[in-house]
Design a protein around this motif. Structure first.
Motif, mmCIF file in Angstrom:
data_model
loop_
_atom_site.group_PDB
_atom_site.id
_atom_site.type_symbol
_atom_site.label_atom_id
_atom_site.label_comp_id
_atom_site.label_asym_id
_atom_site.label_seq_id
_atom_site.Cartn_x
_atom_site.Cartn_y
_atom_site.Cartn_z
ATOM 1 N N HIS A 192 -0.878 10.412 -6.919
ATOM 2 C CA HIS A 192 -1.791 10.203 -5.791
ATOM 3 C C HIS A 192 -1.151 10.699 -4.492
ATOM 4 O O HIS A 192 -1.834 11.264 -3.632
ATOM 5 C CB HIS A 192 -2.190 8.728 -5.683
ATOM 6 C CG HIS A 192 -3.522 8.533 -5.043
ATOM 7 N ND1 HIS A 192 -4.669 8.281 -5.746
ATOM 8 C CD2 HIS A 192 -3.890 8.574 -3.745
ATOM 9 C CE1 HIS A 192 -5.693 8.171 -4.915
ATOM 10 N NE2 HIS A 192 -5.243 8.333 -3.690
ATOM 11 N N ALA A 207 -14.065 1.705 -7.449
ATOM 12 C CA ALA A 207 -13.076 2.286 -8.356
ATOM 13 C C ALA A 207 -12.036 1.242 -8.743
ATOM 14 O O ALA A 207 -11.689 0.363 -7.957
ATOM 15 C CB ALA A 207 -12.400 3.485 -7.711
ATOM 16 N N ARG A 208 -11.534 1.331 -9.958
ATOM 17 C CA ARG A 208 -10.514 0.402 -10.433
ATOM 18 C C ARG A 208 -9.442 1.169 -11.219
ATOM 19 O O ARG A 208 -9.650 2.302 -11.660
ATOM 20 C CB ARG A 208 -11.139 -0.683 -11.328
ATOM 21 C CG ARG A 208 -12.052 -1.654 -10.601
ATOM 22 C CD ARG A 208 -11.304 -2.491 -9.577
ATOM 23 N NE ARG A 208 -12.191 -3.421 -8.882
ATOM 24 C CZ ARG A 208 -12.780 -3.155 -7.721
ATOM 25 N NH1 ARG A 208 -12.626 -1.976 -7.129
ATOM 26 N NH2 ARG A 208 -13.556 -4.068 -7.136
ATOM 27 N N ALA A 209 -8.316 0.515 -11.377
ATOM 28 C CA ALA A 209 -7.196 1.125 -12.100
ATOM 29 C C ALA A 209 -7.532 1.282 -13.574
ATOM 30 O O ALA A 209 -8.363 0.550 -14.122
ATOM 31 C CB ALA A 209 -5.943 0.268 -11.931
ATOM 32 N N LEU A 230 -3.384 5.044 0.385
ATOM 33 C CA LEU A 230 -3.699 4.479 -0.928
ATOM 34 C C LEU A 230 -3.593 2.961 -0.807
ATOM 35 O O LEU A 230 -2.566 2.434 -0.368
ATOM 36 C CB LEU A 230 -2.707 4.998 -1.975
ATOM 37 C CG LEU A 230 -2.773 4.386 -3.382
ATOM 38 C CD1 LEU A 230 -4.102 4.689 -4.054
ATOM 39 C CD2 LEU A 230 -1.611 4.915 -4.230
ATOM 40 N N GLU A 231 -4.649 2.254 -1.188
ATOM 41 C CA GLU A 231 -4.686 0.806 -0.960
ATOM 42 C C GLU A 231 -3.616 0.044 -1.730
ATOM 43 O O GLU A 231 -3.052 -0.931 -1.254
ATOM 44 C CB GLU A 231 -6.069 0.246 -1.340
ATOM 45 C CG GLU A 231 -7.221 0.845 -0.558
ATOM 46 C CD GLU A 231 -7.311 0.338 0.864
ATOM 47 O OE1 GLU A 231 -6.297 -0.099 1.422
ATOM 48 O OE2 GLU A 231 -8.409 0.381 1.424
ATOM 49 N N TRP A 257 -5.825 2.380 -8.658
ATOM 50 C CA TRP A 257 -6.911 1.933 -7.784
ATOM 51 C C TRP A 257 -7.262 0.476 -8.082
ATOM 52 O O TRP A 257 -8.406 0.150 -8.442
ATOM 53 C CB TRP A 257 -8.126 2.839 -7.966
ATOM 54 C CG TRP A 257 -7.773 4.297 -7.905
ATOM 55 C CD1 TRP A 257 -6.888 4.904 -7.060
ATOM 56 C CD2 TRP A 257 -8.280 5.344 -8.755
ATOM 57 N NE1 TRP A 257 -6.813 6.259 -7.314
ATOM 58 C CE2 TRP A 257 -7.664 6.560 -8.354
ATOM 59 C CE3 TRP A 257 -9.208 5.375 -9.804
ATOM 60 C CZ2 TRP A 257 -7.935 7.777 -8.974
ATOM 61 C CZ3 TRP A 257 -9.476 6.593 -10.418
ATOM 62 C CH2 TRP A 257 -8.845 7.768 -10.003
ATOM 63 N N ASN A 277 -10.560 2.534 -3.617
ATOM 64 C CA ASN A 277 -9.784 3.641 -3.066
ATOM 65 C C ASN A 277 -10.448 4.179 -1.818
ATOM 66 O O ASN A 277 -11.668 4.120 -1.673
ATOM 67 C CB ASN A 277 -9.632 4.770 -4.092
ATOM 68 C CG ASN A 277 -8.633 5.811 -3.628
ATOM 69 O OD1 ASN A 277 -7.450 5.516 -3.491
ATOM 70 N ND2 ASN A 277 -9.098 7.016 -3.364
ATOM 71 N N SER A 288 0.857 -1.176 0.000
ATOM 72 C CA SER A 288 0.000 0.000 0.000
ATOM 73 C C SER A 288 0.899 1.235 0.000
ATOM 74 O O SER A 288 2.119 1.128 -0.148
ATOM 75 C CB SER A 288 -0.920 -0.010 1.227
ATOM 76 O OG SER A 288 -0.147 0.009 2.418
ATOM 77 N N HIS A 345 -11.332 10.149 -11.446
ATOM 78 C CA HIS A 345 -12.393 9.442 -10.730
ATOM 79 C C HIS A 345 -13.757 10.070 -10.989
ATOM 80 O O HIS A 345 -14.731 9.359 -11.272
ATOM 81 C CB HIS A 345 -12.124 9.415 -9.222
ATOM 82 C CG HIS A 345 -13.210 8.726 -8.458
ATOM 83 N ND1 HIS A 345 -14.160 9.405 -7.727
ATOM 84 C CD2 HIS A 345 -13.532 7.401 -8.348
ATOM 85 C CE1 HIS A 345 -15.008 8.540 -7.201
ATOM 86 N NE2 HIS A 345 -14.647 7.332 -7.539
#
Length: 529
Positions: A413, A386-388, A311-312, A373, A377, A276, A517
């Motif tokens: 980010h 949300a996804r990358a 940030l995950e 993401w 997120n 992370s 986003h």
């Protein structure tokens, strides 16, 4: 004196043996990996037996190499991932796999518990304001551990009924070592049930009532530098260590990485890129930004807070690139032939090579943007759906641009975190950069260029959590008076000054990045809802 520190992460544990005199010296370290189980509906679990098996393996290995030091430890200590939920029975045996901080299955449980009426950050306004005043935080994210607690209650009622104590990762290991059930203050705060107003550490009764938590499940709270107890006979035999070896409470990664980075003075800011990632700034007051999901959390030093934005997936994005864009699937690795056959060596050399490749691309990655993401997120916006994504790929885009865009996306980010934190606190003009990402000079320079701030990297930046944990033993032994002295013991190994010529391109890219986003939120809902 010698200390054995376990850094228990999302995908592996590292055991580090330290000698502590005038400074902290790492004598040896070893790492073992384990699986993060990604389950349908946003689940993310780990088997606590995997943590223990890795700890046993690594401890025995270090004991064989350093029999004298390992036989005369001043303490066993921990730095660990936080906001997991490990429910254990009266014998300290987990009743269910550990819920990772990444687990986001409890949307229905959260909606049911927070109630109807006006809301703040998705939580009933009355509940939010009352808990914020008492705990300094609001359980407004589906990933917060209280919702994992309710998911277990709803979906596994028999296991829930057998549960005796709610623990976090290192606390579950400590219970196995000592037979005692505790939480360090930072772990207790991370439950979002901790009473920040009390004159002694405790969980807040009203908050537990509002959020439907049974007080009997909560353990005793102690300081990170306290000794929990001595190592019991059975775990001592498994580990190959003397019975009675002192076991310290330790701290969470969000608390101790800053200590190991030497970012312990008021206003110090550090950037972490491991699996992370986060930006954390030391403050002396309780501060929260509910809308941006940033809060000042209790740290290893009870007199200070860490204003923390997470940030995950940060280094996990680089791991994804390694596994899915760089390994021989697209032959990017063919130029590197002077490596051994071991997977570890290949991956290490590949990371070095990836840095070389990234360094060849122009700043701004040819206009390509990457949103990091991969698993939703949390901050500065909360969206588990949300996804990358890559944006703005053209016929001229090559793999070098895609690889650089990933690193730049993570750094963008981090800049977003800094910008958002500045609304409430003053961040430092120089950044301490730590974690595996800081091993790359290319990444360090990109971070300096993107943020337009000087970046300082310490020795062994991937081990700073363990260093911070070892310093807790020094505090407990009376060698230093507090963790604030870490700044004098941790030295800068390299510095990176921002390249002003890259400011305009990164300002342009960053402005576009912040809009990704908002522009895609409805699509994320349609595709992943």
């Amino acid at each position: 004196m010698h200390a054995l520190a376990f850094d228990i992460g999302t995908t592996g544990v590292k055991a580090c043996l330290f000698r502590i005199q005038d400074t902290v010296t790492k004598l040896d370290s070893e790492t073992s990996t384990y699986e993060l189980h990604i389950l349908p509906g946003g689940g993310a679990e780990q088997d606590p037996n995997d943590w223990w098996a890795a700890i046993v393996e690594l401890t025995r290995l270090l004991r064989r190499r350093h029999p004298e030091a390992m036989g005369d430890l001043s303490g066993i200590t921990f730095c660990a991932q936080m906001q997991a939920m490990v429910m254990v029975d009266r014998d300290g045996v987990p009743v269910h796999n550990a819920f990772s901080y990444m687990d986001q299955r409890a949307s229905a449980e959260m909606k049911k518990q927070v109630g109807r009426g006006p809301r703040i950050a998705g939580v009933n306004a009355v509940t939010a304001l009352r808990t914020l005043r008492r705990t300094g935080a609001v359980a407004a994210s589906v990933k917060d551990p209280v919702w994992k607690y309710h998911w277990l209650r709803q979906h596994c009622p028999e296991e829930f009924q057998r549960g005796y104590k709610w623990l976090d990762v290192k606390e579950a290991v400590i219970a196995r070592m000592t037979g005692k059930f505790i939480m360090s203050q930072d772990s207790a705060f991370a439950t979002l049930l901790y009473d920040i107003r009390a004159d002694r550490p405790r969980f807040d009764e009203l908050t537990m009532k509002l959020l439907g938590v049974e007080p009997r499940h909560m353990p005793r709270i102690i300081n990170s530098s306290d000794v929990v107890g001595g190592l019991l006979a059975k775990p001592a035999a498994e580990l190959g260590l003397p019975v009675g070896t002192p076991v310290y409470a330790g701290g969470g990664d969000a608390s101790l990485i800053g200590v190991g980075a030497g970012a312990t003075a008021l206003g110090d800011t550090h950037v972490y890129m491991g699996t992370s990632g986060w930006v954390s700034t030391v403050t002396d007051k309780q501060t929260v930004d509910i809308a941006s999901m940033i809060a000042a959390i209790v740290g290893a030093d009870p007199q200070r807070y860490n204003y923390f934005a997470e940030l995950e997936t940060a280094g996990k994005c680089l791991e994804w690139v390694r596994d899915h864009l760089a390994l021989d699937e697209i032959n990017v690795f063919l130029e590197k032939s002077d490596v051994t056959e071991s997977e570890e060596s290949i991956h290490s050399s590949l990371y070095d090579y990836l840095s070389e490749v990234i360094g060849r691309a122009e700043p701004g990655a040819g206009g390509v943007l990457f949103a990091p993401w991969l698993h939703g997120n949390r901050s500065p916006f909360e969206d588990p759906l949300a996804r990358a994504l890559f944006l703005n790929i053209s016929l001229d885009t090559g793999k070098t641009e895609l690889l650089r865009a990933v690193v730049e996306g993570v750094c963008f980010h981090m800049r977003w975190f800094l910008e958002t934190q500045e609304k409430r606190v003053s961040t430092s003009s120089r950044l301490r950069f730590v974690g595996g990402g800081a091993l790359s000079d290319v990444t360090s320079q990109i971070l300096a260029d993107v943020t337009q701030r000087p970046v300082d990297v310490v020795d062994h930046p991937q081990d700073v959590g363990a260093v911070g944990a070892a310093l807790l033993v020094a505090v407990g032994e009376g060698m230093i008076s507090g963790v604030d002295q870490a700044k004098d013991l941790v030295k800068v190994a390299a510095s990176f000054e921002p390249n002003r010529a890259n400011k305009s391109v990164y300002d342009r890219q960053f402005t576009a990045f912040k809009g990704l986003h908002k522009a895609n939120k409805k699509l994320f809902q349609a595709l992943n809802g």
